[in-house]
Design a protein around this motif. Sequence first.
Motif, mmCIF file in Angstrom:
data_model
loop_
_atom_site.group_PDB
_atom_site.id
_atom_site.type_symbol
_atom_site.label_atom_id
_atom_site.label_comp_id
_atom_site.label_asym_id
_atom_site.label_seq_id
_atom_site.Cartn_x
_atom_site.Cartn_y
_atom_site.Cartn_z
ATOM 1 N N UNK A 263 0.834 -1.198 0.000
ATOM 2 C CA UNK A 263 0.000 0.000 0.000
ATOM 3 C C UNK A 263 0.871 1.251 0.000
ATOM 4 N N UNK A 264 0.463 2.252 -0.769
ATOM 5 C CA UNK A 264 1.190 3.519 -0.828
ATOM 6 C C UNK A 264 0.599 4.566 0.114
ATOM 7 N N UNK A 265 -0.430 4.220 0.862
ATOM 8 C CA UNK A 265 -1.049 5.167 1.793
ATOM 9 C C UNK A 265 -0.102 5.450 2.956
ATOM 10 N N UNK A 266 -0.195 6.626 3.573
ATOM 11 C CA UNK A 266 0.664 6.938 4.714
ATOM 12 C C UNK A 266 0.434 5.959 5.863
ATOM 13 N N UNK A 267 1.505 5.663 6.594
ATOM 14 C CA UNK A 267 1.355 4.727 7.703
ATOM 15 C C UNK A 267 0.693 5.418 8.896
#
Length: 333
Positions: A263-267
């Motif tokens: 996933x490229x979403x912020x952690x």
Amino acid sequence: MHVPDGFFNAVTSISAGVVAAAGVAVCLRGARRELDDRTAPMAGLVAAFIFAVQMLNFPVAAGTSGHLLGGALAAILVGPYTGVLCMAVVLLVQGVFFADGGLTALGVNVTIMGIVTVLVGWGVFRLVTTVARGKVVVAAFLAALISVPASALVFTLLFWIGGTAPIEVGTVAAAMGGVHVLIGIGEALITAATVGAVLAVRPDLVYGARGLAKPLELRGAGGTTTTVTEKELVTARSPLKPFLLGGVGVTLVLAGIVSFFASSSPDGLEAVAENKGFIDQAADHLFGRWALADYGEVDGIPVGVAGIIGVGLVLLIAGAVAFAARGRDKTRV
């Protein structure tokens, strides 16, 4: 949850660095009781595996992702002292070569992602296996589940004390704890699956399972009974090399191929920092323009290639540290 440069003031960063250095020093001595010529390579493999799986961010909520921290997993597989050393090597390689986690925040990251997760994870694991002897996989699940929000709450406490932006500690603690409970579920599933897989193939290599198995009684035709101890079962095991080679192969596949689908979403930390208004405190990484920074995103290196390079670095460094810290021929087979 890699903390960037700029989130903490100098006093807090230095203090956390002292705590991290002291913790690593203690663990270098303690690891002598956990490692020998047979198990030292396992420490290198565990560290490399954690590095690879940390690349695999998974979605946990709308626009937010999480990844394995790995402290509980490392403690269960190779012991708490060695587990801290594995985590320290992973975080060092990530911070220096991949600009993942700040250099001035290295002490903070080792403290919250390494020492805290190992201590909490190992403590929960031992408590569960004491109450429910033999429930190693269940204990691993609970240990990992609890270790992640515990680490998040320690970050919140440190940021409240020495962060570079004012926060409503209760609000941030609720946000950090909430999202990291979700991340903890993913961590728990990965940890339980990994520990279960190793138990199925080489239970003698799971440090946390040592001493939990009852001696095996073999009854002969004449009514005689022979007791086989855990140590004797270990001696009868197949050679270690095939297991290590297989583990390295799986790790390379995760870092070199599966990482493309992360996933490229912020952690969790980044998402909370954005929502609570302190993300702007993050400073540029000193090595942020290196070819491997952000796992190749800066210079266009494929993430899989960067991951394979990282696995090699961690395997080499963690293996060297483990061999240097090991005891001598205590259970050599």
